[in-house]
Scaffold this motif. Structure first.
Motif, PDB file in Angstrom:
ATOM      1  N   LEU A 249      66.699  49.550  78.445  1.00 20.49           N
ATOM      2  CA  LEU A 249      66.634  48.311  77.990  1.00 20.49           C
ATOM      3  C   LEU A 249      65.527  48.045  76.973  1.00 20.49           C
ATOM      4  O   LEU A 249      65.471  47.086  76.067  1.00 20.49           O
ATOM      5  CB  LEU A 249      66.524  47.076  79.217  1.00 20.49           C
ATOM      6  CG  LEU A 249      67.862  47.230  80.054  1.00 20.49           C
ATOM      7  CD1 LEU A 249      67.554  46.449  81.448  1.00 20.49           C
ATOM      8  CD2 LEU A 249      68.872  46.800  79.450  1.00 20.49           C
ATOM      9  N   ILE A 250      64.311  48.524  77.430  1.00 19.15           N
ATOM     10  CA  ILE A 250      63.227  48.387  76.469  1.00 19.15           C
ATOM     11  C   ILE A 250      63.466  48.810  75.153  1.00 19.15           C
ATOM     12  O   ILE A 250      62.993  48.320  74.189  1.00 19.15           O
ATOM     13  CB  ILE A 250      61.912  49.005  77.148  1.00 19.15           C
ATOM     14  CG1 ILE A 250      61.451  48.451  78.574  1.00 19.15           C
ATOM     15  CG2 ILE A 250      60.682  49.019  76.078  1.00 19.15           C
ATOM     16  CD1 ILE A 250      60.428  48.996  79.316  1.00 19.15           C
ATOM     17  N   VAL A 251      63.998  50.147  75.063  1.00 20.10           N
ATOM     18  CA  VAL A 251      64.186  50.740  73.720  1.00 20.10           C
ATOM     19  C   VAL A 251      65.199  49.786  73.222  1.00 20.10           C
ATOM     20  O   VAL A 251      65.231  49.676  71.813  1.00 20.10           O
ATOM     21  CB  VAL A 251      64.579  52.330  73.821  1.00 20.10           C
ATOM     22  CG1 VAL A 251      65.121  52.660  72.501  1.00 20.10           C
ATOM     23  CG2 VAL A 251      63.732  53.089  74.304  1.00 20.10           C
ATOM     24  N   GLY A 252      66.323  49.428  73.672  1.00 18.53           N
ATOM     25  CA  GLY A 252      67.122  48.557  73.137  1.00 18.53           C
ATOM     26  C   GLY A 252      66.816  47.531  72.566  1.00 18.53           C
ATOM     27  O   GLY A 252      67.005  46.800  71.505  1.00 18.53           O
ATOM     28  N   SER A 253      66.058  46.662  73.475  1.00 20.78           N
ATOM     29  CA  SER A 253      65.513  45.362  72.959  1.00 20.78           C
ATOM     30  C   SER A 253      64.530  45.462  71.896  1.00 20.78           C
ATOM     31  O   SER A 253      64.366  44.622  70.914  1.00 20.78           O
ATOM     32  CB  SER A 253      64.809  44.737  74.165  1.00 20.78           C
ATOM     33  OG  SER A 253      65.634  44.472  75.295  1.00 20.78           O
ATOM     34  N   ALA A 254      63.762  46.545  72.115  1.00 23.46           N
ATOM     35  CA  ALA A 254      63.011  46.577  70.645  1.00 23.46           C
ATOM     36  C   ALA A 254      63.510  47.028  69.266  1.00 23.46           C
ATOM     37  O   ALA A 254      63.141  46.438  68.451  1.00 23.46           O
ATOM     38  CB  ALA A 254      61.869  47.879  71.194  1.00 23.46           C
ATOM     39  N   GLN A 255      64.592  47.811  69.409  1.00 21.11           N
ATOM     40  CA  GLN A 255      65.422  48.292  68.185  1.00 21.11           C
ATOM     41  C   GLN A 255      66.080  46.577  67.805  1.00 21.11           C
ATOM     42  O   GLN A 255      65.903  46.510  66.634  1.00 21.11           O
ATOM     43  CB  GLN A 255      66.369  49.179  68.752  1.00 21.11           C
ATOM     44  CG  GLN A 255      65.964  50.386  68.692  1.00 21.11           C
ATOM     45  CD  GLN A 255      66.953  51.423  69.241  1.00 21.11           C
ATOM     46  OE1 GLN A 255      68.007  51.048  69.672  1.00 21.11           O
ATOM     47  NE2 GLN A 255      66.476  52.807  69.134  1.00 21.11           N
ATOM     48  N   LEU A 256      66.439  45.849  68.808  1.00 17.46           N
ATOM     49  CA  LEU A 256      67.069  44.422  68.376  1.00 17.46           C
ATOM     50  C   LEU A 256      66.220  43.891  67.805  1.00 17.46           C
ATOM     51  O   LEU A 256      66.166  43.153  66.725  1.00 17.46           O
ATOM     52  CB  LEU A 256      67.774  43.995  69.588  1.00 17.46           C
ATOM     53  CG  LEU A 256      69.111  44.407  69.895  1.00 17.46           C
ATOM     54  CD1 LEU A 256      69.710  43.852  71.338  1.00 17.46           C
ATOM     55  CD2 LEU A 256      70.144  44.480  68.952  1.00 17.46           C
ATOM     56  N   LEU A 257      64.841  43.667  68.464  1.00 21.59           N
ATOM     57  CA  LEU A 257      63.889  42.841  67.810  1.00 21.59           C
ATOM     58  C   LEU A 257      63.134  43.418  66.445  1.00 21.59           C
ATOM     59  O   LEU A 257      62.864  42.390  65.717  1.00 21.59           O
ATOM     60  CB  LEU A 257      62.621  42.746  68.918  1.00 21.59           C
ATOM     61  CG  LEU A 257      61.562  41.984  68.597  1.00 21.59           C
ATOM     62  CD1 LEU A 257      62.011  40.504  68.681  1.00 21.59           C
ATOM     63  CD2 LEU A 257      60.340  42.171  69.738  1.00 21.59           C
ATOM     64  N   GLU A 258      63.283  44.930  66.388  1.00 22.18           N
ATOM     65  CA  GLU A 258      63.047  45.228  65.152  1.00 22.18           C
ATOM     66  C   GLU A 258      63.991  44.869  63.883  1.00 22.18           C
ATOM     67  O   GLU A 258      63.503  44.257  62.795  1.00 22.18           O
ATOM     68  CB  GLU A 258      62.883  46.748  65.099  1.00 22.18           C
ATOM     69  CG  GLU A 258      62.404  47.583  63.863  1.00 22.18           C
ATOM     70  CD  GLU A 258      62.750  49.120  63.730  1.00 22.18           C
ATOM     71  OE1 GLU A 258      62.642  49.552  63.043  1.00 22.18           O
ATOM     72  OE2 GLU A 258      62.872  49.503  64.836  1.00 22.18           O
ATOM     73  N   GLU A 259      65.231  44.994  64.280  1.00 21.46           N
ATOM     74  CA  GLU A 259      66.112  44.680  63.004  1.00 21.46           C
ATOM     75  C   GLU A 259      66.324  43.152  62.759  1.00 21.46           C
ATOM     76  O   GLU A 259      66.415  42.601  61.694  1.00 21.46           O
ATOM     77  CB  GLU A 259      67.581  44.904  63.791  1.00 21.46           C
ATOM     78  CG  GLU A 259      67.975  46.451  63.837  1.00 21.46           C
ATOM     79  CD  GLU A 259      69.276  46.695  64.543  1.00 21.46           C
ATOM     80  OE1 GLU A 259      69.820  45.845  64.919  1.00 21.46           O
ATOM     81  OE2 GLU A 259      69.684  47.825  64.756  1.00 21.46           O
ATOM     82  N   THR A 260      65.807  42.324  63.837  1.00 17.67           N
ATOM     83  CA  THR A 260      65.686  40.934  63.690  1.00 17.67           C
ATOM     84  C   THR A 260      64.493  40.576  62.952  1.00 17.67           C
ATOM     85  O   THR A 260      64.529  39.702  61.901  1.00 17.67           O
ATOM     86  CB  THR A 260      65.639  40.163  65.169  1.00 17.67           C
ATOM     87  OG1 THR A 260      66.773  40.261  65.892  1.00 17.67           O
ATOM     88  CG2 THR A 260      65.632  38.474  65.035  1.00 17.67           C
ATOM     89  N   LEU A 261      63.335  41.214  63.184  1.00 20.12           N
ATOM     90  CA  LEU A 261      62.068  40.831  62.642  1.00 20.12           C
ATOM     91  C   LEU A 261      61.877  41.201  61.113  1.00 20.12           C
ATOM     92  O   LEU A 261      60.906  41.026  60.286  1.00 20.12           O
ATOM     93  CB  LEU A 261      60.808  41.108  63.454  1.00 20.12           C
ATOM     94  CG  LEU A 261      60.824  40.229  64.749  1.00 20.12           C
ATOM     95  CD1 LEU A 261      59.776  40.508  65.487  1.00 20.12           C
ATOM     96  CD2 LEU A 261      60.808  38.833  64.294  1.00 20.12           C
ATOM     97  N   LYS A 262      62.610  42.568  61.139  1.00 17.02           N
ATOM     98  CA  LYS A 262      62.323  43.148  59.897  1.00 17.02           C
ATOM     99  C   LYS A 262      62.616  42.545  58.481  1.00 17.02           C
ATOM    100  O   LYS A 262      61.653  42.586  57.437  1.00 17.02           O
ATOM    101  CB  LYS A 262      63.285  44.287  59.863  1.00 17.02           C
ATOM    102  CG  LYS A 262      62.775  45.726  59.244  1.00 17.02           C
ATOM    103  CD  LYS A 262      63.736  47.067  59.400  1.00 17.02           C
ATOM    104  CE  LYS A 262      63.007  48.235  59.092  1.00 17.02           C
ATOM    105  NZ  LYS A 262      63.809  49.334  59.392  1.00 17.02           N
TER     106      LYS A 262
END
Length: 460
Positions: A249-262
């Motif tokens: 969940l941490i990795v997935g959330s971090a990846q989603l957050l990265e794609e959103t903030l990029k």
């Protein structure tokens, strides 16, 4: 059922001991019989000597009674004379039965009987002459001389009979003593040998008992270790399961957050987000390594080789490191040989090569090149990972594959010391070998050799 050498020795030892004991008992029985026969022979000889002495005494008594009758004319003397002659015949018959087994004594006894018969005739002749003429017997010196000569011959024969009987007894006693001493010596040696054999059997049995006790202790220890390994496996499986879900969940959330903030945030400001992803992935890998070691220790890690397209597998592995990780080093893959497929367990092989490539990347500078070679040989596949990193000190190589052990020169490079331990376990499952060549400051080369016999790559 095939007997072990120790069991054969024990059986043979007991058999030999029984044979020796039987021989010793047989000899002891013979000694007892011989002693009994010697005692019987002594008794018989004493009876013969006594009988000879009785014959001599009876002859003397008969002579006295004869003289008494001639001198005094007493009828009682004549009656006692007749009684003595009757006793003499009985004693002669008894002596004859005793000496029937000895030829020389029998010959002497026959001669003695003739002389006694002759003496009885002389006695009768002298008595008859006295009854006819009481004065004539006193002057018949020829008759008296014959009686004296006859008595001398009888006395000599009686002495010879007694001497010969004593000599025969002495000879037999000496022979019996000699045989008895020999048998006693054999009996003693047999007893000692029996004791030695039984002691040897006891030593073998004692050693077997000690081995059995050691085996039982070892078996209990192995059972305890197996139970402990299973408990560890259960614990690590539970921990891995409980941690993997939140880490995913941490990795997935971090990846989603990265794609959103990029699109709206500068890349430099996403640095902490990348750290979250990196740390979560490192934690996931750590849990995987720990679980792999626990399964290997518990004997639950299985190797199931399949026919794998080896070059494609290696290229995919290189792509995983270059595309899906933050690897800055260049990984150069080279294939030597013409092999296309090999019997390998894909998951275990991935764990081996990924750990080796990960260590090569971790301990190398970003500008260095990692060389990944696939070498095909007859009946053998070799994987070689070579880096130009910090190297491994010579004193650390011997304990390189122990869990949680790291080289002294790793400095600030993060790590757990589990990677190479996992690699060694996985290589052993493939019945392969791993070699390392390293020089501090120059680089390290790991070579994994896996034989290509399908039956040999499976777990027993």
């Amino acid at each position: 059922m095939k007997w072990s050498m120790e069991r054969k020795w024990i059986t043979g030892g007991f058999g030999l001991a029984l044979v020796m004991m039987s021989v010793v008992n047989g000899i002891s029985y013979q000694n007892a019989i011989q002693l009994k026969e010697s005692a019987k022979r002594v008794k018989e000889t004493n009876a013969v000597i006594k009988n000879i002495n009785n014959i001599s005494a009876t002859l003397t008594d008969a002579e006295s009674e004869r003289r008494g009758y001639i001198l005094f004319g007493d009828p009682d003397e004549l009656e006692r004379y007749d009684k003595a002659i009757a006793d003499l015949k009985r004693q002669i018959n008894q002596l004859q039965r005793s000496l029937a087994d000895t030829q020389s004594q029998k010959q002497r006894l026959d001669k003695l009987q003739l002389l006694i018969t002759q003496r009885q005739e002389l006695f009768e002749q002298s008595i008859n002459q006295y009854q006819n003429s009481q004065t004539q017997i006193l002057t018949q010196t020829p008759l008296l001389n014959e009686i004296k000569q006859n008595w001398h011959q009888i006395s000599q024969l009686l002495t010879d009979l007694q001497t010969e009987e004593e000599r025969l007894l002495q000879t037999q006693v000496e022979q019996s003593q000699s045989n008895l001493q020999l048998r006693m010596l054999i009996e003693l040696l047999g007893t000692l040998l029996t004791f030695v054999v039984l002691f040897g059997v006891y030593a073998i049995l004692y050693r077997q008992m000690v081995k059995r006790q050691q085996a039982e202790v070892l078996q209990r220890t192995l059972a305890q270790e197996k139970e402990l390994s299973e408990l560890k496996l259960q614990f690590f499986s539970m921990v891995s399961h409980e941690f993997r879900t939140p880490l995913s969940l941490i990795v997935g959330s971090a990846q989603l957050l990265e794609e959103t903030l990029k699109p709206i945030v500068k890349p430099t400001k996403l640095k902490n987000l990348y750290r979250i992803q990196s740390s979560a992935k490192a934690m996931t890998k750590l849990l995987g390594d720990v679980l792999t070691l626990a399964r290997a220790d518990a004997g639950k890690l299985e190797c199931n080789p399949t026919l794998l397209e080896i070059q494609t597998f290696c290229l995919n592995l290189v792509e995983d490191f270059q595309v899906y990780s933050d690897t800055k080093q260049t990984i150069k893959f080279v294939r030597q040989g013409s092999c296309t497929h090999a019997w390998l367990d894909e998951k275990i092989l991935y764990s081996i090569l990924s750990n080796l490539l990960s260590n090569a990347i971790k301990y190398s500078s970003p500008e260095n090149t990692i060389y990944f070679n696939l070498i095909c040989e007859p009946d053998t596949i070799l994987f070689q990972v070579k880096d130009e990193g910090i190297g491994i000190a010579r004193e650390d190589i011997n304990k390189l594959y122990d869990p949680f052990i790291r080289g002294k020169n790793v400095r600030e490079v993060l790590g757990t010391g589990l990677g190479l331990a996992v690699v060694k376990k996985c290589v052993d499952l493939h019945k392969g070998e791993i070699f390392v060549e390293s020089e501090v400051g120059v680089g390290t080369t790991f070579t994994v050799r896996i034989p290509q016999f399908k039956d040999n790559t499976k777990n027993d």
